[in-house]
Write a protein that holds these residues in place. Structure first.
Motif, mmCIF file in Angstrom:
data_model
loop_
_atom_site.group_PDB
_atom_site.id
_atom_site.type_symbol
_atom_site.label_atom_id
_atom_site.label_comp_id
_atom_site.label_asym_id
_atom_site.label_seq_id
_atom_site.Cartn_x
_atom_site.Cartn_y
_atom_site.Cartn_z
ATOM 1 N N TRP A 42 15.337 14.853 -0.703
ATOM 2 C CA TRP A 42 13.780 14.842 -0.273
ATOM 3 C C TRP A 42 13.033 14.519 -1.478
ATOM 4 O O TRP A 42 12.410 14.136 -1.027
ATOM 5 N N LEU A 43 13.906 15.707 -2.631
ATOM 6 C CA LEU A 43 12.544 15.290 -3.833
ATOM 7 C C LEU A 43 12.373 13.758 -4.583
ATOM 8 O O LEU A 43 11.202 13.550 -4.721
ATOM 9 N N LEU A 44 13.532 12.791 -4.448
ATOM 10 C CA LEU A 44 13.718 11.431 -4.601
ATOM 11 C C LEU A 44 12.886 10.737 -3.563
ATOM 12 O O LEU A 44 12.278 10.120 -3.983
ATOM 13 N N VAL A 45 12.761 10.506 -2.489
ATOM 14 C CA VAL A 45 12.040 10.043 -1.267
ATOM 15 C C VAL A 45 10.225 10.589 -1.412
ATOM 16 O O VAL A 45 9.546 9.626 -1.639
ATOM 17 N N ALA A 46 9.894 11.649 -1.701
ATOM 18 C CA ALA A 46 9.100 12.097 -1.972
ATOM 19 C C ALA A 46 8.030 11.163 -3.123
ATOM 20 O O ALA A 46 7.652 10.841 -3.440
ATOM 21 N N VAL A 47 9.019 11.662 -4.464
ATOM 22 C CA VAL A 47 8.506 10.855 -5.399
ATOM 23 C C VAL A 47 8.108 9.752 -6.027
ATOM 24 O O VAL A 47 7.579 8.757 -5.907
ATOM 25 N N ALA A 48 9.547 8.879 -5.436
ATOM 26 C CA ALA A 48 9.281 7.159 -5.440
ATOM 27 C C ALA A 48 8.482 7.715 -4.037
ATOM 28 O O ALA A 48 7.562 5.669 -4.080
ATOM 29 N N SER A 49 8.165 7.408 -2.814
ATOM 30 C CA SER A 49 6.765 7.818 -1.679
ATOM 31 C C SER A 49 5.305 7.945 -2.721
ATOM 32 O O SER A 49 4.700 6.655 -2.414
ATOM 33 N N VAL A 50 5.466 8.815 -3.654
ATOM 34 C CA VAL A 50 3.427 8.839 -4.201
ATOM 35 C C VAL A 50 3.672 7.945 -5.318
ATOM 36 O O VAL A 50 2.478 7.236 -5.185
ATOM 37 N N GLY A 51 5.017 7.448 -5.639
ATOM 38 C CA GLY A 51 5.205 6.372 -6.860
ATOM 39 C C GLY A 51 4.714 4.756 -6.627
ATOM 40 O O GLY A 51 3.327 4.239 -7.058
ATOM 41 N N ASN A 52 5.066 5.206 -5.626
ATOM 42 C CA ASN A 52 5.227 3.440 -4.138
ATOM 43 C C ASN A 52 3.436 3.480 -3.651
ATOM 44 O O ASN A 52 3.180 2.050 -3.547
ATOM 45 N N THR A 53 3.476 4.313 -3.123
ATOM 46 C CA THR A 53 1.668 4.088 -2.112
ATOM 47 C C THR A 53 0.340 4.503 -3.637
ATOM 48 O O THR A 53 -0.370 3.722 -3.263
ATOM 49 N N LEU A 97 -1.304 -3.158 8.050
ATOM 50 C CA LEU A 97 -0.472 -2.123 6.505
ATOM 51 C C LEU A 97 0.867 -1.270 7.023
ATOM 52 O O LEU A 97 1.516 -0.616 5.978
ATOM 53 N N LEU A 98 1.677 -0.587 7.681
ATOM 54 C CA LEU A 98 1.735 -0.921 8.567
ATOM 55 C C LEU A 98 3.591 -1.312 7.696
ATOM 56 O O LEU A 98 4.713 -0.989 7.662
ATOM 57 N N LEU A 99 3.139 -2.731 7.560
ATOM 58 C CA LEU A 99 4.198 -3.340 6.884
ATOM 59 C C LEU A 99 3.778 -3.848 5.316
ATOM 60 O O LEU A 99 4.831 -4.582 5.155
ATOM 61 N N SER A 100 3.252 -2.907 4.844
ATOM 62 C CA SER A 100 3.610 -3.376 3.490
ATOM 63 C C SER A 100 4.497 -2.355 2.645
ATOM 64 O O SER A 100 4.938 -2.559 1.461
ATOM 65 N N TRP A 101 5.583 -2.018 3.820
ATOM 66 C CA TRP A 101 6.567 -2.041 2.982
ATOM 67 C C TRP A 101 7.501 -3.068 3.021
ATOM 68 O O TRP A 101 8.515 -3.309 2.030
ATOM 69 N N ALA A 102 7.366 -4.145 3.412
ATOM 70 C CA ALA A 102 7.927 -5.241 4.027
ATOM 71 C C ALA A 102 8.451 -5.942 2.457
ATOM 72 O O ALA A 102 6.814 -6.404 2.561
ATOM 73 N N PRO A 103 9.040 -6.583 2.428
ATOM 74 C CA PRO A 103 8.893 -7.817 1.200
ATOM 75 C C PRO A 103 8.740 -8.535 1.236
ATOM 76 O O PRO A 103 7.808 -9.280 2.782
ATOM 77 N N ILE A 104 8.204 -8.966 0.575
ATOM 78 C CA ILE A 104 7.192 -10.772 0.346
ATOM 79 C C ILE A 104 5.746 -10.403 1.169
ATOM 80 O O ILE A 104 4.901 -11.463 0.415
ATOM 81 N N PHE A 123 -6.375 3.324 4.663
ATOM 82 C CA PHE A 123 -5.752 2.572 3.398
ATOM 83 C C PHE A 123 -4.299 3.281 3.113
ATOM 84 O O PHE A 123 -3.487 2.856 2.856
ATOM 85 N N ILE A 124 -4.973 4.517 2.546
ATOM 86 C CA ILE A 124 -3.831 5.455 2.263
ATOM 87 C C ILE A 124 -2.730 5.599 3.178
ATOM 88 O O ILE A 124 -1.530 6.166 2.742
ATOM 89 N N LEU A 125 -3.653 6.460 4.058
ATOM 90 C CA LEU A 125 -2.837 7.046 4.878
ATOM 91 C C LEU A 125 -1.261 5.916 6.026
ATOM 92 O O LEU A 125 -0.847 6.167 5.792
ATOM 93 N N LEU A 126 -2.283 4.528 5.797
ATOM 94 C CA LEU A 126 -1.724 4.031 6.808
ATOM 95 C C LEU A 126 -0.015 3.359 5.610
ATOM 96 O O LEU A 126 1.143 3.191 5.363
ATOM 97 N N VAL A 127 -0.446 3.521 4.019
ATOM 98 C CA VAL A 127 0.273 3.137 3.643
ATOM 99 C C VAL A 127 1.248 3.552 3.078
ATOM 100 O O VAL A 127 3.233 3.569 2.994
ATOM 101 N N ALA A 128 0.616 4.813 2.835
ATOM 102 C CA ALA A 128 1.437 6.205 2.619
ATOM 103 C C ALA A 128 2.881 6.592 4.270
ATOM 104 O O ALA A 128 3.745 6.559 3.278
ATOM 105 N N ILE A 129 2.803 6.000 5.161
ATOM 106 C CA ILE A 129 3.284 6.132 6.099
ATOM 107 C C ILE A 129 4.614 4.991 6.491
ATOM 108 O O ILE A 129 5.718 5.526 5.809
#
Length: 146
Positions: A42-53, A97-104, A123-129
């Protein structure tokens, strides 16, 4: 700095860079860390999510200033990728923005959101989700919980 702190810091910066228009992939790093089992998933996922957002905010900021820099040789997005992202954004609006996770398409979408002046809170809410959901699914698949 402890090993855990160094691990989390490294993951944060890799995830941050992966969200920008730089050619960096955070998924292999996260998978490796999940499989190593030294840090709570859960900590790895949280840190990766915050960094990526937060990394996506770089694209958003570039989008806000793009008219000044878009035609410079060093600018990291091609006109073709910007046009594709604009098309998606005009078709689906902020929900794209819900597709902001997608490659390309994901990174250019966050850039276009800045160009088109998407309000920062949505922007922040949708990208974070989107970014968090991707890492949660990746963690579940990696750890065999699906």
């Amino acid at each position: 700095m402890t090993t855990t702190a160094a691990t989390l810091t490294s993951l944060f910066f890799v995830a941050f860079g992966a969200a920008s228009l730089l050619p960096v992939a955070s998924e292999p790093v996260l998978i490796g860390l999940l499989l190593a089992g030294h840090v709570e998933p859960w900590l790895l996922v949280a840190v990766a999510s915050v960094g990526n957002t937060l990394g996506s905010l770089v694209n958003y900021g570039l989008g806000r200033m793009v008219e000044r820099f878009r035609h410079r040789r060093w600018f990291p997005a091609s006109e073709a990728s910007l046009d594709r992202a604009r098309h998606w954004y005009h078709r689906w609006g902020r929900w794209s923005l819900l597709l902001s996770w997608a490659p390309i398409i994901g990174d250019p979408l966050t850039l276009v959101a800045g160009i088109l002046r998407e309000p920062l809170p949505s922007f922040i809410l949708l990208v974070a989700i989107a970014k968090t959901a991707r890492y949660v699914v990746l963690a579940l698949v990696t750890l065999g919980a699906t």
